[in-house]
Write an enzyme that holds these catalytic residues in place. Structure first.
Site, short mmCIF file in Angstrom:
data_model
loop_
_atom_site.label_atom_id
_atom_site.label_comp_id
_atom_site.label_asym_id
_atom_site.label_seq_id
_atom_site.Cartn_x
_atom_site.Cartn_y
_atom_site.Cartn_z
N PHE A 120 38.23 -13.40 -3.64
CA PHE A 120 37.47 -13.48 -2.36
C PHE A 120 38.56 -13.73 -1.39
CE2 PHE A 120 33.10 -14.53 -1.20
CZ PHE A 120 32.50 -13.74 -1.93
N GLN A 235 31.26 -18.90 12.21
CA GLN A 235 31.91 -17.83 11.51
C GLN A 235 31.13 -16.62 11.51
OE1 GLN A 235 32.09 -17.72 6.83
NE2 GLN A 235 34.25 -18.03 7.55
N HIS A 237 31.43 -12.89 9.79
CA HIS A 237 31.81 -12.22 8.74
C HIS A 237 32.10 -10.72 8.80
CE1 HIS A 237 31.39 -10.53 4.53
NE2 HIS A 237 31.35 -11.79 4.07
N LEU A 247 24.05 -8.64 5.26
CA LEU A 247 25.37 -8.89 4.66
C LEU A 247 25.81 -7.81 3.49
CD1 LEU A 247 28.00 -10.82 4.70
CD2 LEU A 247 27.03 -12.03 2.70
N GLU A 250 31.82 -10.31 0.71
CA GLU A 250 33.03 -10.22 0.52
C GLU A 250 33.34 -9.62 -0.97
OE1 GLU A 250 35.48 -13.08 3.09
OE2 GLU A 250 35.87 -13.81 1.13
N ARG A 281 38.24 -14.67 6.61
CA ARG A 281 37.31 -13.95 7.67
C ARG A 281 37.71 -13.84 8.95
NH1 ARG A 281 31.69 -16.11 4.45
NH2 ARG A 281 32.22 -14.89 2.54
N HIS A 350 27.57 -15.61 10.60
CA HIS A 350 27.52 -15.66 9.29
C HIS A 350 27.29 -17.26 8.71
CE1 HIS A 350 27.25 -14.71 4.94
NE2 HIS A 350 28.40 -15.30 4.69
N ARG A 385 35.61 -21.39 7.10
CA ARG A 385 35.23 -21.51 5.83
C ARG A 385 35.66 -20.75 5.01
NH1 ARG A 385 30.66 -19.64 2.45
NH2 ARG A 385 30.22 -18.37 4.20
C1 LIG Z 1 23.52 -13.41 3.34
C2 LIG Z 1 24.38 -14.49 2.99
C3 LIG Z 1 25.30 -14.43 1.80
C4 LIG Z 1 26.01 -15.49 1.59
N1 LIG Z 1 26.64 -15.62 0.55
C5 LIG Z 1 27.47 -16.57 -0.03
C6 LIG Z 1 28.38 -16.55 -1.14
O1 LIG Z 1 28.16 -15.86 -1.95
N2 LIG Z 1 28.96 -17.85 -1.63
C7 LIG Z 1 28.77 -18.85 -0.61
O2 LIG Z 1 29.37 -19.87 -1.11
N3 LIG Z 1 28.02 -19.00 0.41
C8 LIG Z 1 27.24 -17.97 0.81
N4 LIG Z 1 26.49 -17.92 2.20
C9 LIG Z 1 26.19 -19.06 2.52
C10 LIG Z 1 25.31 -19.82 1.81
O3 LIG Z 1 24.49 -19.05 1.23
C11 LIG Z 1 24.54 -21.02 2.88
O4 LIG Z 1 25.55 -21.79 3.48
C12 LIG Z 1 23.93 -21.92 1.71
O5 LIG Z 1 23.05 -21.35 0.88
C13 LIG Z 1 23.05 -23.04 2.53
O6 LIG Z 1 22.21 -23.64 1.74
P1 LIG Z 1 21.44 -24.87 2.28
O7 LIG Z 1 20.76 -25.37 1.19
O8 LIG Z 1 22.43 -25.80 2.89
O9 LIG Z 1 20.42 -24.43 3.23
P2 LIG Z 1 19.15 -23.16 3.34
O10 LIG Z 1 19.48 -22.48 1.98
O11 LIG Z 1 19.38 -22.66 4.48
O12 LIG Z 1 18.10 -24.24 3.30
C14 LIG Z 1 17.60 -24.69 4.21
C15 LIG Z 1 16.11 -25.27 4.15
O13 LIG Z 1 15.91 -26.27 5.15
C16 LIG Z 1 14.78 -26.12 5.45
N5 LIG Z 1 14.33 -26.37 6.78
C17 LIG Z 1 14.94 -26.32 7.67
N6 LIG Z 1 14.17 -26.55 8.78
C18 LIG Z 1 13.16 -27.38 8.50
C19 LIG Z 1 12.13 -27.89 9.05
N7 LIG Z 1 12.11 -28.03 10.53
N8 LIG Z 1 11.15 -28.63 8.45
C20 LIG Z 1 11.20 -28.36 7.09
N9 LIG Z 1 12.17 -27.74 6.34
C21 LIG Z 1 13.06 -27.21 6.97
C22 LIG Z 1 14.15 -24.50 5.22
O14 LIG Z 1 12.76 -24.40 4.86
C23 LIG Z 1 15.12 -24.46 3.78
O15 LIG Z 1 14.46 -24.99 2.70
C24 LIG Z 1 25.78 -16.77 2.42
C25 LIG Z 1 25.14 -16.85 3.44
C26 LIG Z 1 24.49 -15.54 3.90
C27 LIG Z 1 23.77 -15.56 5.40
#
Ligand SMILES: Cc1cc2nc3c(=O)[nH]c(=O)nc-3n(C[C@H](O)[C@H](O)[C@H](O)COP(=O)(O)OP(=O)(O)OC[C@H]3O[C@@H](n4cnc5c(N)ncnc54)[C@H](O)[C@@H]3O)c2cc1C
Length: 572
Positions: A120, A235, A237, A247, A250, A281, A350, A385
């Site tokens: 990566f 960031q 991407h 996306l 990577e 990135r 991203h 990141r």
């Molecule tokens: C397409 C894509 C691919 C990626 N691939 C990778 C990867 O391969 N490796 C890596 O390390 N990172 C990757 N990332 C980044 C990573 O996926 C995210 O940073 C990470 O999954 C975020 O997880 P989280 O649990 O913080 O939030 P999220 O999964 O975004 O969850 C947020 C939660 O908060 C809830 N929520 C938000 N607002 C409210 C509200 N007002 N009331 C109630 N609930 C609410 C939502 O319903 C959701 O359940 C990627 C990102 C993208 C966009």
């Protein structure tokens, strides 16, 4: 009288961070009631879309080591990461990889049966632990299944949280929320909470994020008086496909994919002679925009400038086995089979390096409240990141904060939680009188598009004073428009109402990104100012904090924790 529901630990968000926190809290004390509240169904949380992998040092006997992961993370951050926090991430993530494995995560395997890892960007060793190209989907499924084994975890799916409630001393006491199915307004009370509300990539129009990735959680914390940290670091991407922005992981470059310009050149040789397409990135995205500016881009049929990602030399079998998901994405959303031809790509919003200011343990400035995952800024990623470090962060701080919140409840459980009638009344006024019944001519969806298009145009890969001032001016004009207009007056399942509340938060948080970018007069990591093109450690080796102000955010600075490596020039 607003109904209330009480529990011991309230976790807002059901992505990777929220689910890991829930399991951790529930396992720490099985007598506690743990609630997970989410505005979407669990498996529609944005984390499901994570593709390429989770970084961890698993094979020291094959040459990897934790110091190298720590250094790569700090170097990738352009030396803005808190170094003790990077160390905490690296030391804790191998445990999480094996823990997921034991819970049933189908990690991809090498031919010798051991867990597989791939290259990566920005790493000195192939340490992105992968499950084909769907690490988020499999990780979420594994955590969700595991959470269902705990009788003390309860899910509130499709509940939209609106504000944080506090007691007289300013400690966390819960949130207000709308049960979307009924439209009923509730108090969800608890002595401890964890914000796991994810990132805010939908501040931009061209974005890899789910449409639900809006800054409501960040805004809740901000309005409740907590600082948001380092919000100017967004960031981009390198490889979003056109026209959607979806996306291409990577991992595609990790498997050997090339970026090429319109002269057929692998242009990254010029910008990062050693790491080429696997530089960090920020470096690759800047190189791409530079190539486009110098006339060596392609024109996508939508009229947008782009470059091409070539995977054809990887071979059909390899692509099907390791990159099957992105092949499907290419076919469905760009009409291109990456086995046969290069695909058009362009830098795309991203990830938010910034978020709710926390310490190394994920504790926020509010007693009884923690934050984990992308919503938090414990400063592990600094100014940029490294890919695969975010899912790692979610798992590590999901577990840490879940455990701390549970232990806190055991020693701080109030005998009763007061009703907080005044705060609830004010919140009802804010959302029902101010937003739901607010009158205004401008279509809020048009407003959202105007704001996010402004962010695309004015706070992108390259920034400068004039551009940022223009962006801020436009944003302030949009904020003043008479727009708060919910056409759908239904009570049940009123997504028009929740969409408009999301827009309300976008307006406040977009301003913080712009203001942070304006005051940071240097170039560091993902923040590249053409008018201040170099990193300035004398004046800006510090974090930005933004506190709520009625008219606009109040900004101040916060020190970086440098425990191991003095900043040096970054080269890839
Ligand atoms: C397409 C894509 C691919 C990626 N691939 C990778 C990867 O391969 N490796 C890596 O390390 N990172 C990757 N990332 C980044 C990573 O996926 C995210 O940073 C990470 O999954 C975020 O997880 P989280 O649990 O913080 O939030 P999220 O999964 O975004 O969850 C947020 C939660 O908060 C809830 N929520 C938000 N607002 C409210 C509200 N007002 N009331 C109630 N609930 C609410 C939502 O319903 C959701 O359940 C990627 C990102 C993208 C966009």
């Amino acid at each position: 009288m607003v109904d209330s529901i009480s529990q011991d630990v309230l976790i807002i968000g059901s992505g990777l961070a929220g689910l890991r926190a829930a399991i951790s809290s529930a396992a720490t004390d099985r007598k506690l009631d743990i609630a997970v509240v989410s505005k979407v169904q669990v498996m529609r949380s944005h984390s499901v879309s994570a593709e390429g992998g989770t970084a961890a040092v698993l094979f020291e006997e094959e040459g990897d080591n934790q110091e190298s992961h720590i250094y790569d993370t700090i170097k990738g951050s352009d030396f803005l990461a808190d170094q003790d926090v990077a160390e905490r991430l690296v030391q804790n993530i191998p445990y999480e990889i094996y823990q997921l494995d034991h819970w049933g995560m189908p990690w991809s395997r090498r031919t010798d049966g051991r867990i597989a890892q791939r290259n990566f960007g920005g790493y000195s060793f192939p340490r992105a632990t992968y499950a084909q190209d769907k690490v988020g989907f499999y990780g979420m499924q594994t955590l969700y299944d595991t959470s269902l084994k705990f009788d003390n975890i309860r899910f509130y799916n499709e509940w939209f949280c609106t504000s944080i409630l506090t007691d007289d001393e300013g400690s966390f006491r819960g949130v207000t929320a709308i049960e979307m199915k009924t439209g009923n307004f509730f108090k969800l009370l608890a002595p401890a909470g964890i914000m796991c509300t994810g990132g805010a990539g939908r501040l931009y129009s061209f974005s890899t994020y789910a449409y639900s990735a809006t800054p409501d959680g960040l805004d809740m914390a901000y309005r409740a008086g907590m600082a948001l940290k380092d919000m100017e670091f967004v960031q981009f991407h390198p490889t979003g496909i056109l026209p959607s922005g979806i996306l291409i992981t990577e991992g595609a470059r990790g498997e050997g994919g090339y970026l090429i310009n319109s002269t057929g050149q692998r242009f990254m040789k010029k910008y990062a002679p050693e790491k080429l397409e696997l530089a960090s990135r920020d470096v690759v995205s800047r190189a791409m925009i530079q190539e486009i500016r110098e006339g060596r881009g392609f024109k996508h049929e939508s009229g947008v400038d782009c470059l091409k990602l070539d995977l054809t030399h990887l071979g059909a079998e390899n692509i099907k086995a390791r990159l099957g998901g992105i092949r499907e994405i290419g076919i469905k959303f760009s009409g291109i089979d990456v086995i046969n031809e290069p695909i058009d790509v362009r830098p795309v919003c991203h990830y938010m390096m910034g978020g709710i200011h926390t310490n190394i343990e994920g504790a926020t400035e509010m007693k009884g409240l923690w934050a984990a995952g992308e919503a938090a800024c414990n400063s592990v990623h600094g100014a940029n990141r490294l890919g695969a470090n975010s899912t790692a962060e979610c798992l590590v701080w999901g577990r840490i904060t879940g455990e701390l919140a549970a232990r806190y409840v055991a020693s701080n459980k109030p005998s009763s939680i007061s009703d907080l009638p005044q705060q609830v009344l004010e919140e009802e006024k804010r959302i029902y009188d101010g937003i739901f019944r607010g009158s205004g001519e401008m279509n809020p969806y048009q407003l959202r598009k105007d704001v996010t298009d402004t962010m695309d145009a004015k706070v992108h890969v390259f920034r400068h004073e004039e551009m940022l001032q223009d962006g801020l001016k436009k944003l302030v004009e949009l904020k003043k428009m008479s727009w708060k207009h919910v056409d759908d007056k239904a009570k049940e399942y009123n997504t028009n109402f929740t969409n408009v509340m999301e827009i309300d938060s976008i307006l406040r948080i977009a301003e913080i990104v712009l203001k942070g970018a304006l005051v940071r007069r240097e170039s560091r990591g993902a923040h590249a100012r053409t008018d201040y093109p170099t990193r300035d450690d004398v004046n800006f080796l510090k974090h930005t904090l933004a506190y709520y102000g009625a008219q606009s955010p109040k900004l101040c600075w916060y020190p970086v924790s440098i425990t191991r490596y003095a900043p040096t020039e970054r080269k890839y």
